[in-house]
Design a protein around this motif. Structure first.
Motif, PDB file in Angstrom:
ATOM      1  N   MET A   1       0.817  -1.231   0.000  1.00  0.00           N
ATOM      2  CA  MET A   1       0.000   0.000   0.000  1.00  0.00           C
ATOM      3  C   MET A   1       0.849   1.278   0.000  1.00  0.00           C
ATOM      4  O   MET A   1       0.385   2.337   0.401  1.00  0.00           O
ATOM      5  CB  MET A   1      -0.948   0.028   1.202  1.00  0.00           C
ATOM      6  N   SER A   2       2.133   1.159  -0.428  1.00  0.00           N
ATOM      7  CA  SER A   2       2.930   2.381  -0.555  1.00  0.00           C
ATOM      8  C   SER A   2       2.397   3.201  -1.732  1.00  0.00           C
ATOM      9  O   SER A   2       2.909   4.252  -2.071  1.00  0.00           O
ATOM     10  CB  SER A   2       4.401   2.040  -0.787  1.00  0.00           C
ATOM     11  N   MET A   3       1.325   2.686  -2.373  1.00  0.00           N
ATOM     12  CA  MET A   3       0.669   3.419  -3.457  1.00  0.00           C
ATOM     13  C   MET A   3       0.034   4.708  -2.964  1.00  0.00           C
ATOM     14  O   MET A   3      -0.337   5.561  -3.740  1.00  0.00           O
ATOM     15  CB  MET A   3      -0.420   2.535  -4.100  1.00  0.00           C
ATOM     16  N   SER A   4      -0.096   4.835  -1.633  1.00  0.00           N
ATOM     17  CA  SER A   4      -0.737   6.048  -1.108  1.00  0.00           C
ATOM     18  C   SER A   4       0.304   7.097  -0.694  1.00  0.00           C
ATOM     19  O   SER A   4       0.016   8.004   0.055  1.00  0.00           O
ATOM     20  CB  SER A   4      -1.699   5.699   0.031  1.00  0.00           C
ATOM     21  N   LYS A   5       1.518   6.981  -1.216  1.00  0.00           N
ATOM     22  CA  LYS A   5       2.545   8.011  -1.001  1.00  0.00           C
ATOM     23  C   LYS A   5       2.316   9.203  -1.938  1.00  0.00           C
ATOM     24  O   LYS A   5       1.932   9.031  -3.089  1.00  0.00           O
ATOM     25  CB  LYS A   5       3.935   7.427  -1.285  1.00  0.00           C
ATOM     26  N   GLU A  42       0.996   7.974  -5.580  1.00  0.00           N
ATOM     27  CA  GLU A  42       1.622   6.997  -6.458  1.00  0.00           C
ATOM     28  C   GLU A  42       0.575   6.195  -7.229  1.00  0.00           C
ATOM     29  O   GLU A  42       0.801   5.808  -8.378  1.00  0.00           O
ATOM     30  CB  GLU A  42       2.498   6.067  -5.610  1.00  0.00           C
ATOM     31  N   SER A  43      -0.570   5.969  -6.611  1.00  0.00           N
ATOM     32  CA  SER A  43      -1.657   5.217  -7.265  1.00  0.00           C
ATOM     33  C   SER A  43      -2.303   6.004  -8.398  1.00  0.00           C
ATOM     34  O   SER A  43      -3.120   5.460  -9.132  1.00  0.00           O
ATOM     35  CB  SER A  43      -2.732   4.887  -6.239  1.00  0.00           C
ATOM     36  N   PHE A  79       5.573  11.285   1.731  1.00  0.00           N
ATOM     37  CA  PHE A  79       4.749  10.866   2.881  1.00  0.00           C
ATOM     38  C   PHE A  79       3.511  10.112   2.399  1.00  0.00           C
ATOM     39  O   PHE A  79       2.965  10.406   1.341  1.00  0.00           O
ATOM     40  CB  PHE A  79       4.319  12.076   3.718  1.00  0.00           C
ATOM     41  N   ASP A  80       3.114   9.166   3.228  1.00  0.00           N
ATOM     42  CA  ASP A  80       1.944   8.348   2.946  1.00  0.00           C
ATOM     43  C   ASP A  80       0.720   9.050   3.538  1.00  0.00           C
ATOM     44  O   ASP A  80       0.735   9.411   4.712  1.00  0.00           O
ATOM     45  CB  ASP A  80       2.168   6.976   3.602  1.00  0.00           C
ATOM     46  N   VAL A  81      -0.322   9.241   2.739  1.00  0.00           N
ATOM     47  CA  VAL A  81      -1.499   9.954   3.260  1.00  0.00           C
ATOM     48  C   VAL A  81      -2.172   9.191   4.406  1.00  0.00           C
ATOM     49  O   VAL A  81      -2.939   9.774   5.180  1.00  0.00           O
ATOM     50  CB  VAL A  81      -2.552  10.295   2.164  1.00  0.00           C
ATOM     51  N   ARG A  82      -1.881   7.877   4.518  1.00  0.00           N
ATOM     52  CA  ARG A  82      -2.421   7.151   5.682  1.00  0.00           C
ATOM     53  C   ARG A  82      -1.759   7.636   6.975  1.00  0.00           C
ATOM     54  O   ARG A  82      -2.266   7.415   8.055  1.00  0.00           O
ATOM     55  CB  ARG A  82      -2.229   5.639   5.509  1.00  0.00           C
ATOM     56  N   GLU A 115      -8.671   6.836  -1.605  1.00  0.00           N
ATOM     57  CA  GLU A 115      -7.969   5.547  -1.419  1.00  0.00           C
ATOM     58  C   GLU A 115      -8.862   4.559  -0.668  1.00  0.00           C
ATOM     59  O   GLU A 115      -8.857   3.364  -0.935  1.00  0.00           O
ATOM     60  CB  GLU A 115      -6.680   5.745  -0.608  1.00  0.00           C
ATOM     61  N   LEU A 116      -9.603   5.066   0.322  1.00  0.00           N
ATOM     62  CA  LEU A 116     -10.413   4.194   1.174  1.00  0.00           C
ATOM     63  C   LEU A 116     -11.842   4.055   0.651  1.00  0.00           C
ATOM     64  O   LEU A 116     -12.646   3.331   1.247  1.00  0.00           O
ATOM     65  CB  LEU A 116     -10.448   4.746   2.603  1.00  0.00           C
ATOM     66  N   ASP A 117     -12.139   4.775  -0.447  1.00  0.00           N
ATOM     67  CA  ASP A 117     -13.468   4.714  -1.046  1.00  0.00           C
ATOM     68  C   ASP A 117     -14.573   5.168  -0.087  1.00  0.00           C
ATOM     69  O   ASP A 117     -15.621   4.533   0.036  1.00  0.00           O
ATOM     70  CB  ASP A 117     -13.743   3.287  -1.560  1.00  0.00           C
ATOM     71  N   VAL A 118     -14.291   6.248   0.628  1.00  0.00           N
ATOM     72  CA  VAL A 118     -15.319   6.895   1.453  1.00  0.00           C
ATOM     73  C   VAL A 118     -15.300   8.384   1.129  1.00  0.00           C
ATOM     74  O   VAL A 118     -14.531   8.836   0.284  1.00  0.00           O
ATOM     75  CB  VAL A 118     -15.065   6.726   2.969  1.00  0.00           C
ATOM     76  N   GLN A 119     -16.127   9.152   1.815  1.00  0.00           N
ATOM     77  CA  GLN A 119     -16.080  10.602   1.655  1.00  0.00           C
ATOM     78  C   GLN A 119     -15.338  11.206   2.853  1.00  0.00           C
ATOM     79  O   GLN A 119     -15.283  10.599   3.925  1.00  0.00           O
ATOM     80  CB  GLN A 119     -17.492  11.158   1.577  1.00  0.00           C
TER      81      GLN A 119
END
Lengths: 347, 347
Positions: A1-5, A42-43, A79-82, A115-119
């Motif tokens: 999940m480093s795709m969220s960098k 990155e995603s 940085f990772d948004v998580r 990324e998390l498919d929410v609002q």
């Protein structure tokens, strides 16, 4: 999940004309110049925010915001948004650019939510499903102020914000006349620091004696005059709010310690998401009440405050109408506006 | 996505024996009795929390917690975990059952995190990737306290918590002797309300004169004695913390207003997730420092504080060792423990 960098950050200047010049104490605006912030993960996901800088309130200049694009890019790339709390901590250093801090922090939440498919409102707690905004009557001749208020009321708005602070006598008269043509409306009266403490008290006493109710009386006196705010608070029959006096969580903590106000007007443009979240919690713990306001955001920027308000559910009043006063080619909010009502689509 | 609605809530009593009786001021425990909370979503996802009630600190009884299973079920069934702020607001009414409030609120976050395919620490901001816990030396003979401290130090712990408060003279002697065999360690000293304000100051002055440093001096005096706490704070060379005096966000706001302490020890079992989040923000805005502690949680309950601490990144010290003192058949934390270090698996 480093795709969220975060891999890229881009700033774009956006100009929007006001439908008509917007006059408040000490300022007339014909155009709003904002900075759109786009962050790319990155995603490939893109998160958006908008900074609406205020020189009057924050000392910010749009040129300065645009000039720090690479500084911000260097700060948060990689940085990772998580790990958004880390990014909030780093971007808290942008305290001289609070509207930019808000835009960058919101863009991070916007990307994370995708990324998390929410609002974003759900990331922040999903406390409310709808809110209602007021609409604002600027300073003008008494006739034009009354006409504007009548129009707003007829459009379905039930909370009307009234700008005062340049002429006590005319303000009192305008207030009396507006009340006659908008029976049943609630009023937020905002002096934008225009009165002395004694003028401020005179204004509310006259209005009270006329049998008119004011829901919130915003920033009657100068921002630095905390004793003055407190004086007005304890001599006013109506709740008193800090706006210009309450930019950061530190400002609000001091106002609470000094018991200076009943309300704080949170604006993401003054505080960013991080300080706004802190102010919400300070209010919960201290009995302080909250409203949420705006600067000159377009629908893209107002979106931030709508999601913040829906997510936290923290506000008695919502003054989120700047986008309604601007000419925009395209509505860019991830929310639905119907008259005064704002909500997100329920999945 | 109505699949994230809560459809069931179940409480289960869990008993765990201590490896050896745990003695602090005014209390000796040989067993920890906790309530496991399981919530089930329409999607079938199950979220878990654990309440570790404290009669001494919160006035809670495990029997009472078990008795309100249906009350809690009625309160939250049908709510969507994506509206967790609403659920937090409703469960804030469980203020007489704060450990249960923590467990229910965490179970909601645990379920939401699974729905979103992240970890709870990321929902809360993902500020840190690892933390380090202390380990505790209970009250005992001086010889046994020194022996226990030496053992903890040899196990690799670099922060040692030392319980005092029942015998000033022996406490001072024990502290001096422990310091000799644990050179390089940091000390958190916890009197659990056992001293008078003047005894409390005498203790730290003697320790200071001996050249020993204390990192945090916890709750030296009675919980109600806020003036006493402040007296100790301003006469102690070491930072003073409130624990029993700081259960809710309202308690902490008062401590801040009165400038009574340097530190607050947040325990989810005293505050739930909702008040703990508020206290974190109050601390940010006021310069208050934070540590995080525990009651008698098993690995399931300590998991909550680990994720809270990793997510918010708000703590200088972590006192999360109750599970290390309990006999457990199976480790149930969603974290990795290696000696003092606690972290989550990075995806």
């Amino acid at each position: 999940m480093s795709m969220s960098k975060i891999v890229d950050v881009k700033f774009t200047l956006r100009r929007h004309e006001y439908e008509k010049p917007f006059h408040i104490t000490g300022s007339i605006s014909s155009e709003s110049r904002n900075v759109e912030v786009e962050i790319t993960l990155e995603s490939g996901i893109r998160g958006y925010g908008e900074a609406s800088p205020s020189f009057r309130v924050n000392g910010e200049r749009v040129e300065a915001l645009l000039a720090v694009e690479n500084v911000v890019k260097d700060m948060i790339t990689g940085f990772d948004v998580r790990n958004y709390a880390k990014i909030f901590e780093i971007t808290d250093k942008l305290f001289a650019f609070p509207s930019l801090k808000a835009a960058v922090q919101f863009a991070v939440l916007d990307a994370l939510a995708q990324e998390l498919d929410v609002q974003v409102c759900h990331l922040l707690g999903g406390a409310k499903s709808r809110i209602e905004t007021d609409k604002t009557v600027g300073i003008d001749s008494i006739e034009k102020r009354v006409e504007e208020a009548r129009k707003i009321f007829e459009e379905g708005f039930r909370v009307i914000k009234i700008k005062v602070g340049e002429n006590l006598k005319e303000d009192i008269e305008a207030m009396m006349e507006i009340a006659k043509v908008t029976k049943g409306a609630k009023y937020i009266v905002d002096a934008n620091m225009g009165y002395s403490p004694k003028e401020a008290v005179e204004f509310v006493k006259k209005i009270y004696q006329a049998g008119i109710d004011i829901s919130v009386y915003e920033q009657p006196v100068r921002r630095e005059d905390i004793d003055g705010l407190k004086f007005v608070r304890f001599h006013s029959p109506f709740p008193v709010a800090a706006d210009e006096s309450a930019r950061t969580k530190f400002d609000v903590m001091r106002l609470v310690k000094e018991e200076a106000v009943d309300y704080v007007n949170i604006k993401l443009m003054k505080s960013g998401i991080s300080d706004a979240l802190a102010i919400v919690k300070i209010a919960e713990a201290s009995g302080l009440k909250l409203m949420i306001g705006c600067m000159g955001e377009s629908s893209l920027g107002i979106n931030q405050s709508v999601h913040f308000a829906l997510g936290t559910g923290a506000f008695e009043y919502h003054d989120l109408d700047s986008h309604l006063m601007l000419k925009e080619e395209k509505f860019r909010g991830k929310f639905i506006q119907e008259g005064p009502e704002m909500r997100v689509r329920e999945e």
